[in-house]
Design a protein around this motif. Structure first.
Motif, short mmCIF file in Angstrom:
data_model
loop_
_atom_site.label_atom_id
_atom_site.label_comp_id
_atom_site.label_asym_id
_atom_site.label_seq_id
_atom_site.Cartn_x
_atom_site.Cartn_y
_atom_site.Cartn_z
N ASP A 63 0.85 -1.35 0.04
CA ASP A 63 0.04 -0.17 -0.07
C ASP A 63 0.77 1.32 0.11
O ASP A 63 0.53 2.07 -0.19
CB ASP A 63 -0.96 0.17 1.18
CG ASP A 63 -1.83 -1.11 1.10
OD1 ASP A 63 -2.26 -1.35 0.00
OD2 ASP A 63 -2.34 -1.65 2.18
N LEU A 64 2.31 1.19 0.08
CA LEU A 64 2.94 2.27 0.26
C LEU A 64 4.21 2.14 -0.92
O LEU A 64 5.09 1.23 -0.34
CB LEU A 64 3.60 2.72 1.77
CG LEU A 64 4.45 3.64 1.75
CD1 LEU A 64 3.73 4.91 1.18
CD2 LEU A 64 5.22 3.86 3.12
N PRO A 65 4.18 2.61 -1.82
CA PRO A 65 5.53 2.53 -2.78
C PRO A 65 6.78 2.97 -2.08
O PRO A 65 6.69 4.00 -1.49
CB PRO A 65 4.98 3.13 -3.88
CG PRO A 65 4.08 4.26 -3.41
CD PRO A 65 3.35 3.73 -2.22
N LEU A 66 8.00 2.24 -2.26
CA LEU A 66 9.02 2.46 -1.74
C LEU A 66 10.12 3.25 -2.51
O LEU A 66 10.22 2.75 -3.42
CB LEU A 66 9.50 1.27 -0.87
CG LEU A 66 10.85 1.53 0.01
CD1 LEU A 66 10.49 2.41 1.16
CD2 LEU A 66 11.07 0.14 0.56
N LEU A 67 10.61 4.20 -2.16
CA LEU A 67 11.80 4.89 -2.88
C LEU A 67 11.44 5.23 -4.20
O LEU A 67 11.60 6.48 -4.67
CB LEU A 67 12.97 3.93 -3.01
CG LEU A 67 13.45 3.64 -1.73
CD1 LEU A 67 14.76 2.65 -2.12
CD2 LEU A 67 13.97 4.81 -0.75
N PHE A 68 10.56 4.60 -5.23
CA PHE A 68 10.22 4.76 -6.81
C PHE A 68 8.98 5.12 -6.75
O PHE A 68 8.17 4.06 -6.70
CB PHE A 68 10.89 3.74 -7.74
CG PHE A 68 12.47 3.50 -7.44
CD1 PHE A 68 13.35 4.64 -8.05
CD2 PHE A 68 12.95 2.37 -6.95
CE1 PHE A 68 14.69 4.25 -7.99
CE2 PHE A 68 14.17 2.15 -6.89
CZ PHE A 68 15.04 3.03 -7.28
N LEU A 69 8.65 6.27 -7.10
CA LEU A 69 7.13 6.79 -7.23
C LEU A 69 6.81 6.79 -8.64
O LEU A 69 7.22 7.80 -9.32
CB LEU A 69 6.84 7.96 -6.26
CG LEU A 69 6.95 7.96 -4.82
CD1 LEU A 69 6.83 9.42 -4.38
CD2 LEU A 69 6.14 6.92 -4.22
N THR A 70 5.95 5.98 -9.05
CA THR A 70 5.38 5.98 -10.38
C THR A 70 3.94 6.18 -10.38
O THR A 70 3.45 6.20 -9.23
CB THR A 70 5.45 4.65 -11.20
OG1 THR A 70 4.72 3.69 -10.62
CG2 THR A 70 7.35 4.57 -11.05
N GLN A 71 3.23 6.71 -11.56
CA GLN A 71 1.97 7.05 -11.46
C GLN A 71 1.06 5.83 -11.33
O GLN A 71 0.11 5.95 -10.25
CB GLN A 71 1.52 7.33 -13.02
CG GLN A 71 -0.10 7.67 -13.25
CD GLN A 71 -0.09 8.97 -12.33
OE1 GLN A 71 0.67 9.95 -12.09
NE2 GLN A 71 -1.45 9.18 -11.70
N SER A 72 1.34 4.60 -11.53
CA SER A 72 0.81 3.26 -11.27
C SER A 72 0.85 3.22 -9.68
O SER A 72 -0.05 2.70 -8.83
CB SER A 72 1.07 2.28 -12.28
OG SER A 72 2.39 1.91 -11.78
#
Length: 501
Positions: A63-72
């Motif tokens: 539920d939490l993207p780590l380090l790399f944030l993409t649109q998806s």
């Protein structure tokens, strides 16, 4: 990849602990009351435990993207864009915090000592831990408890056989304020007659009339008051590796440019953070006083946190009374002394000849040279002492000594041109990492001034690790008696060797 992710999470958790320890240090350096400090500590611990738990749960569940944030990633995230950015920034700070803290400590440890330090030495004076463990270990305490229990049982059986008071209590009762019976049946027993006369019998061989008049309720209610309860050593003292009873002596020789040549060789002993709270054996404090007297100091300075409990004031007064110095024993109070009552502690110490310099300055004459001794108890007690600018007769500056409970007053001392300052309060961190130093120190500057010698012209400051503690738990940070010998740069004499005998 999984192993690397676990390593990063572990590093982030350790960094998180580092950040929150630094926050705790600074929040506890602002003169907060004991109650507020307790609530602040509880709040920090609660939030500090919830934050990493929540972040790790969100990361593992995806539920939490780590380090790399993409649109998806953002669309799939349960915390939104701003929440994901904030969480990643905090995780990044945690990843950097631990390496930064370790690097900073290594850099400080590799720095050269202050130029005013000419020589130093440290030795173990005594260690009461083996004696205490042999005397108060589990076997000894179990044996003492068994002996006490058997003694109580024996006395109870003897009392039942001799008096038969329980049977008599069922037949007749009397007003509860009419009788007294000693618990060990060693004193005469008064028996009241119907006409008001009192008949006396012996405790072991009571008359039948006396036996018929004693009730069980009265036996407990009107026994004389027992003596004050003797405090037992804290169980923390028995933990493996605990150094709370291993007192060291730290001796420093300082060459101070502002010291008048007449004061060359001035010997000062500092005792800090005694913490009479009933958790450390009296023998420990007695040995501290004895070894301090052996140093034959010119001055003894006590820098606060002397008594934590009001009922321990007589104990502190009795133990500290033999403490001696050629030119007097001076003291200030700390934040823990507020719990025992400021006036109570001041009165008790002045009654045994100690000199209170809290919020004031006292002038001494040593070898015909004036010296000013003042005490700064801020931020808990005020006001700050007011030092005169110079000698009104000779128009020369005085040599200035300052007792401060917390090293946070270091910059106040610099502004007021204090030459030598003594502080405590931090206990040296109390539980330290080998060589790297303390983790926690209740100071507005964190662990920067946790222990040791510091110099910023014109002020030299020494921060003691202290003697005791409310919670006697010390690792790689033993208690210390500090002895400073002062030398003048203009005296033309070589620095005398440190005395360790």
């Amino acid at each position: 990849m999984t192993t690397f992710l676990i390593f990063l999470l572990l590093l982030a958790v350790l960094g998180h602990i580092t950040i929150w320890a630094a926050l705790w240090n600074r929040l506890h350096g602002f003169g907060l009351s004991f109650g507020v400090c307790s609530w602040v500590t509880a709040l920090l611990v609660a939030i500090g435990a919830v934050v990493p738990t929540t972040l790790i749960t969100l990361i593992l569940e995806g539920d939490l993207p780590l380090l790399f944030l993409t649109q998806s990633d953002v669309e799939r995230s349960q915390v939104g864009l701003y929440g994901a950015v904030a969480a990643n920034l905090y995780i990044g700070a945690c990843l950097l915090a631990l390496p930064f803290a370790i690097g900073w400590r290594i850099w400080r440890n590799l720095r050269r000592p202050p130029a005013v330090l000419k020589s130093s030495a440290c030795e173990l004076l005594f260690d009461l831990a083996p004696v205490l463990k042999s005397r108060s270990g589990l076997r000894a305490r179990a044996r003492a408890g068994a002996i006490q229990f058997l003694g109580l049982v024996g006395r109870r059986k003897a009392l039942l056989r001799t008096t038969g008071w329980r049977k008599a209590a069922q037949q007749e009762s009397i007003p509860s304020n009419s009788w007294q019976l000693s618990g060990d049946a060693a004193f005469p027993i008064g028996v009241e007659q119907p006409g008001g006369a009192r008949e006396t019998g012996c405790s072991g061989i009571c008359s039948e009339v006396g036996q018929a008049r004693i009730s069980g309720a009265v036996f407990h209610k009107n026994t004389p008051k027992s003596p004050p309860r003797r405090h037992h050593p804290s169980s923390l003292l028995f933990l493996p590796g605990n150094e709370s009873l291993a007192c060291h002596r730290v001796e420093l020789a300082l060459s101070l440019p502002e010291l008048p040549s007449a004061l060359n060789g001035l010997r000062i002993v500092q005792l800090s953070d005694l913490h009479f709270v009933g958790r450390i054996p009296d023998e420990f404090y007695q040995l501290v006083v004895e070894h301090s007297n052996r140093l034959e100091p010119d001055l003894v300075l006590i820098t606060g946190d002397i008594v934590d409990r009001k009922e321990c004031i007589p104990q502190a007064q009795k133990i500290l009374a033999p403490l001696r110095a050629k030119s007097g024993v001076f003291f200030i109070l700390g934040n823990h002394d507020l719990r025992a009552g400021v006036e109570n502690v001041r009165t008790a110490l002045t009654e045994i000849g100690f000199k209170n310099v809290g919020g004031r300055v006292e002038q001494l004459s040593l070898n015909g040279t004036a010296i000013l001794v003042g005490g700064n108890e801020l931020p808990w007690l005020g006001p700050a002492p007011s030092y005169p600018c110079h000698d009104s007769v000779h128009k020369t500056p005085h040599f200035r000594l300052l007792l401060a409970h917390t090293p946070d007053q270091f910059y106040w001392a610099i502004r007021n041109k204090i030459h030598l300052m003594f502080a405590g309060h931090t206990h040296g961190g109390q539980a330290c990492l080998p060589w790297l130093g303390p983790i926690i120190a209740p100071s507005a500057y964190g662990i920067r001034y946790a222990q040791g010698l510091y110099h910023k012209p014109p002020t030299t400051m020494y921060v003691s690790r202290g003697i005791g503690g409310e919670f006697p738990l010390r690792y790689f940070c033993p208690p210390e008696i500090t002895c400073l010998t002062l030398f003048s740069e203009t005296s033309g004499s070589e620095t005398a060797p440190i005395r360790l005998s």
